[in-house]
Design an enzyme around this catalytic site. Structure first.
Site, PDB file in Angstrom:
ATOM      1  N   SER A 196      79.685 -15.275 -35.378  1.00 53.17           N
ATOM      2  CA  SER A 196      80.731 -15.820 -34.495  1.00 53.17           C
ATOM      3  C   SER A 196      80.743 -15.218 -33.089  1.00 53.17           C
ATOM      4  O   SER A 196      81.810 -15.050 -32.497  1.00 53.17           O
ATOM      5  CB  SER A 196      82.107 -15.687 -35.157  1.00 53.17           C
ATOM      6  OG  SER A 196      82.138 -16.414 -36.368  1.00 53.17           O
ATOM      7  N   GLU A 236      72.111 -17.054 -45.215  1.00 53.75           N
ATOM      8  CA  GLU A 236      72.096 -18.382 -45.848  1.00 53.75           C
ATOM      9  C   GLU A 236      70.845 -18.554 -46.715  1.00 53.75           C
ATOM     10  O   GLU A 236      70.880 -19.239 -47.733  1.00 53.75           O
ATOM     11  CB  GLU A 236      72.194 -19.476 -44.769  1.00 53.75           C
ATOM     12  CG  GLU A 236      73.594 -19.534 -44.183  1.00 53.75           C
ATOM     13  CD  GLU A 236      73.658 -19.919 -42.716  1.00 53.75           C
ATOM     14  OE1 GLU A 236      72.685 -20.494 -42.200  1.00 53.75           O
ATOM     15  OE2 GLU A 236      74.687 -19.630 -42.077  1.00 53.75           O
ATOM     16  N   HIS A 241      67.909 -14.300 -43.465  1.00 53.27           N
ATOM     17  CA  HIS A 241      69.239 -14.755 -43.057  1.00 53.27           C
ATOM     18  C   HIS A 241      70.130 -14.891 -44.293  1.00 53.27           C
ATOM     19  O   HIS A 241      69.656 -15.280 -45.369  1.00 53.27           O
ATOM     20  CB  HIS A 241      69.138 -16.096 -42.317  1.00 53.27           C
ATOM     21  CG  HIS A 241      70.431 -16.466 -41.655  1.00 53.27           C
ATOM     22  ND1 HIS A 241      71.471 -17.038 -42.351  1.00 53.27           N
ATOM     23  CD2 HIS A 241      70.859 -16.280 -40.392  1.00 53.27           C
ATOM     24  CE1 HIS A 241      72.490 -17.205 -41.523  1.00 53.27           C
ATOM     25  NE2 HIS A 241      72.144 -16.748 -40.321  1.00 53.27           N
ATOM     26  N   GLU A 255      74.290  -8.864 -39.546  1.00 53.46           N
ATOM     27  CA  GLU A 255      75.200 -10.008 -39.586  1.00 53.46           C
ATOM     28  C   GLU A 255      76.125  -9.891 -40.798  1.00 53.46           C
ATOM     29  O   GLU A 255      75.741 -10.287 -41.907  1.00 53.46           O
ATOM     30  CB  GLU A 255      74.408 -11.317 -39.683  1.00 53.46           C
ATOM     31  CG  GLU A 255      73.457 -11.544 -38.533  1.00 53.46           C
ATOM     32  CD  GLU A 255      73.114 -13.026 -38.372  1.00 53.46           C
ATOM     33  OE1 GLU A 255      73.379 -13.566 -37.306  1.00 53.46           O
ATOM     34  OE2 GLU A 255      72.607 -13.616 -39.335  1.00 53.46           O
ATOM     35  N   GLY A 289      79.811 -18.014 -39.017  1.00 50.37           N
ATOM     36  CA  GLY A 289      80.334 -19.379 -39.034  1.00 50.37           C
ATOM     37  C   GLY A 289      81.808 -19.463 -39.399  1.00 50.37           C
ATOM     38  O   GLY A 289      82.337 -20.538 -39.647  1.00 50.37           O
ATOM     39  N   ASN A 299      69.958 -19.321 -33.262  1.00 46.27           N
ATOM     40  CA  ASN A 299      69.528 -19.863 -34.549  1.00 46.27           C
ATOM     41  C   ASN A 299      70.172 -21.245 -34.707  1.00 46.27           C
ATOM     42  O   ASN A 299      71.357 -21.345 -34.969  1.00 46.27           O
ATOM     43  CB  ASN A 299      69.985 -18.896 -35.663  1.00 46.27           C
ATOM     44  CG  ASN A 299      69.700 -19.427 -37.050  1.00 46.27           C
ATOM     45  OD1 ASN A 299      68.997 -20.411 -37.220  1.00 46.27           O
ATOM     46  ND2 ASN A 299      70.264 -18.761 -38.054  1.00 46.27           N
ATOM     47  N   TRP A 300      69.358 -22.267 -34.537  1.00 43.93           N
ATOM     48  CA  TRP A 300      69.907 -23.637 -34.566  1.00 43.93           C
ATOM     49  C   TRP A 300      70.187 -24.137 -35.973  1.00 43.93           C
ATOM     50  O   TRP A 300      70.745 -25.204 -36.158  1.00 43.93           O
ATOM     51  CB  TRP A 300      68.952 -24.614 -33.859  1.00 43.93           C
ATOM     52  CG  TRP A 300      68.735 -24.337 -32.406  1.00 43.93           C
ATOM     53  CD1 TRP A 300      69.343 -23.364 -31.641  1.00 43.93           C
ATOM     54  CD2 TRP A 300      67.855 -25.040 -31.509  1.00 43.93           C
ATOM     55  NE1 TRP A 300      68.888 -23.420 -30.344  1.00 43.93           N
ATOM     56  CE2 TRP A 300      67.972 -24.438 -30.233  1.00 43.93           C
ATOM     57  CE3 TRP A 300      66.984 -26.104 -31.666  1.00 43.93           C
ATOM     58  CZ2 TRP A 300      67.249 -24.870 -29.128  1.00 43.93           C
ATOM     59  CZ3 TRP A 300      66.249 -26.550 -30.566  1.00 43.93           C
ATOM     60  CH2 TRP A 300      66.394 -25.934 -29.313  1.00 43.93           C
ATOM     61  N   LYS A 301      69.734 -23.379 -36.968  1.00 42.34           N
ATOM     62  CA  LYS A 301      69.919 -23.769 -38.370  1.00 42.34           C
ATOM     63  C   LYS A 301      69.471 -25.220 -38.587  1.00 42.34           C
ATOM     64  O   LYS A 301      68.530 -25.669 -37.940  1.00 42.34           O
ATOM     65  CB  LYS A 301      71.372 -23.524 -38.796  1.00 42.34           C
ATOM     66  CG  LYS A 301      71.813 -22.084 -38.477  1.00 42.34           C
ATOM     67  CD  LYS A 301      73.113 -21.694 -39.084  1.00 42.34           C
ATOM     68  CE  LYS A 301      73.440 -20.259 -38.684  1.00 42.34           C
ATOM     69  NZ  LYS A 301      74.692 -19.776 -39.259  1.00 42.34           N
ATOM     70  N   GLY A 349      74.585 -18.422 -33.808  1.00 41.45           N
ATOM     71  CA  GLY A 349      74.473 -19.681 -34.538  1.00 41.45           C
ATOM     72  C   GLY A 349      75.161 -20.795 -33.772  1.00 41.45           C
ATOM     73  O   GLY A 349      74.614 -21.356 -32.823  1.00 41.45           O
ATOM     74  N   GLY A 350      76.388 -21.103 -34.150  1.00 42.72           N
ATOM     75  CA  GLY A 350      77.141 -22.224 -33.577  1.00 42.72           C
ATOM     76  C   GLY A 350      77.104 -22.295 -32.056  1.00 42.72           C
ATOM     77  O   GLY A 350      76.879 -23.368 -31.478  1.00 42.72           O
TER      78      GLY A 350
HETATM   79  P1  PGA Z   1      77.434 -18.049 -36.116  1.00 47.80           P
HETATM   80  O1  PGA Z   1      76.098 -17.801 -36.930  1.00 47.80           O
HETATM   81  O2  PGA Z   1      77.194 -17.551 -34.720  1.00 47.80           O
HETATM   82  O3  PGA Z   1      77.654 -19.530 -36.169  1.00 47.80           O
HETATM   83  O4  PGA Z   1      78.515 -17.285 -36.814  1.00 47.80           O
HETATM   84  C1  PGA Z   1      75.341 -16.639 -36.740  1.00 47.80           C
HETATM   85  C2  PGA Z   1      74.123 -16.663 -37.623  1.00 47.80           C
HETATM   86  O5  PGA Z   1      74.208 -17.197 -38.731  1.00 47.80           O
HETATM   87  O6  PGA Z   1      73.059 -16.170 -37.236  1.00 47.80           O
END
Ligand code: PGA
Length: 252
Positions: A215, A99, A97, A169, A175, A9-11, A236-237
Site C-alpha cells: 500500500s 500472492e 511474492h 512486504e 492491497g 508490480n502490475w500483477k 502494486g496498485g
Molecule cells: P500494493 O501491492 O502496493 O497494491 O499493496 C504491493 C505488492 O504486492 O507488491
C-alpha cells in the site's frame, strides 16, 4: 553505495494496449530524471514483457518478470523458463511474492531453487517475503522473516547474494490500504540488515537494497522512503497509473 529502487508490480493487470499507454506515460514523466542513484523497474505480465522491453529501449526503465519456473525447460504446461526471459531482454525477476506463496503454494524450499535458476541465468532477483497479520499479532514477525530469508536465500555464497534485491512486504499491508508505519518498516529493515551482517558481513548487509512493499502511494511514499534502511518500494496498485507511479518515483 546501494541504489534506491522503485519497482512497479502490475500483477494480472493491463492488456497490450493498456501496457503500452502506461509505459508511454512513465517514459514521458521520466524524461529529464536523474538516474545516478536510482533504478525504475516495471513488471508486466509474461505476455507483455517482450513489447514492454521494446518500448523501454533507450530509456532508463528496466523490465522484470513477476515469476519464473525453476527448471531449465521441459513438460511444465503454462510455465516460463529463465532463458525465455533473458532472450526477450528481461534481466530482473520477482520471486516469492506473497500472492505466489499463498495462491500457488510456493514454499521457501521451492523459492531457493528458483533463486538458483534465476542467478545461473544472470537474472537479478527481487526476493519478496513478509509476515502475515497473525504473525505480527503474536509477535512472531521477526522470526518469520528471518526464516524466510534463511530458507530461501542463505544457501547463496556472498558473491551471489549481492545480486539479490530484497522486498519486505508485510502481507497484511498488501492491497489492503493499510501500510506499515514508517517506524515499523524501518524497524524490520534494520533487523533484516542485522541478520544479513550476521550471516554474511557488514559490508554485504550495507550494500543490499531493501525495498518496502504494501500500500505505498504518493501520499505516504516520501515518509516511508525517508527511513534510513528503506531503499525504495515495490508498488502494486499505485504502479498502474503513471501519475501515481511517477509521484512515488519522485519521492525517492
Ligand atoms: P500494493 O501491492 O502496493 O497494491 O499493496 C504491493 C505488492 O504486492 O507488491
Amino acid at each position: 553505495m546501494r541504489k534506491n529502487i522503485v519497482a512497479g508490480n502490475w500483477k494480472m493487470n493491463k492488456n497490450l494496449k493498456e501496457a503500452k499507454e502506461l509505459v508511454k506515460g512513465i517514459r514521458k514523466g521520466l524524461k529529464n530524471n536523474n538516474f545516478e542513484n536510482k533504478r525504475v523497474i516495471v513488471a508486466p505480465s509474461f505476455i507483455n514483457l517482450n513489447s514492454t522491453v521494446k518500448r523501454t529501449k533507450k530509456s532508463n526503465i528496466e523490465v522484470a518478470a513477476q515469476n519464473m519456473h525453476e527448471a531449465k525447460s521441459g513438460a511444465y504446461t503454462g510455465e516460463v523458463a529463465a532463458d525465455m526471459l533473458t532472450d526477450v531482454g528481461v534481466n530482473v525477476v520477482i520471486l516469492g511474492h506473497s500472492e505466489r506463496r499463498m495462491y500457488f503454494n510456493e514454499t521457501n524450499e521451492l523459492l531457493a531453487k528458483k533463486v538458483n535458476t534465476a542467478l545461473a541465468n544472470n537474472l537479478e532477483v527481487i526476493f519478496c517475503f513478509g509476515e502475515l497479520l497473525e504473525d505480527r499479532k503474536t509477535e512472531k514477525h521477526f522470526e518469520v522473516v528471518e526464516n524466510q530469508l534463511s530458507e530461501g536465500l542463505f544457501h547463496l555464497l556472498k558473491e551471489d547474494f549481492s545480486k539479490v534485491i530484497l522486498a519486505y512486504e508485510p502481507v497484511w499491508a498488501i492491497g489492503t490500504g493499510e501500510t506499515a508505519s514508517p517506524e515499523q518498516a524501518q524497524e524490520m529493515h534494520a533487523f533484516i540488515r542485522e541478520v544479513l551482517a550476521k550471516k554474511y558481513d557488514e559490508k554485504t548487509a550495507n550494500s543490499i537494497s531493501i525495498l518496502y512493499g504494501g500500500s505505498v502511494k504518493p501520499a505516504n511514499a516520501k515518509e516511508i522512503f525517508s527511513k534510513e534502511d528503506v531503499d525504495g518500494g515495490l508498488i502494486g496498485g499505485a504502479s498502474l497509473k503513471s501519475e501515481d507511479f511517477l509521484a512515488i518515483i519522485e519521492a525517492i
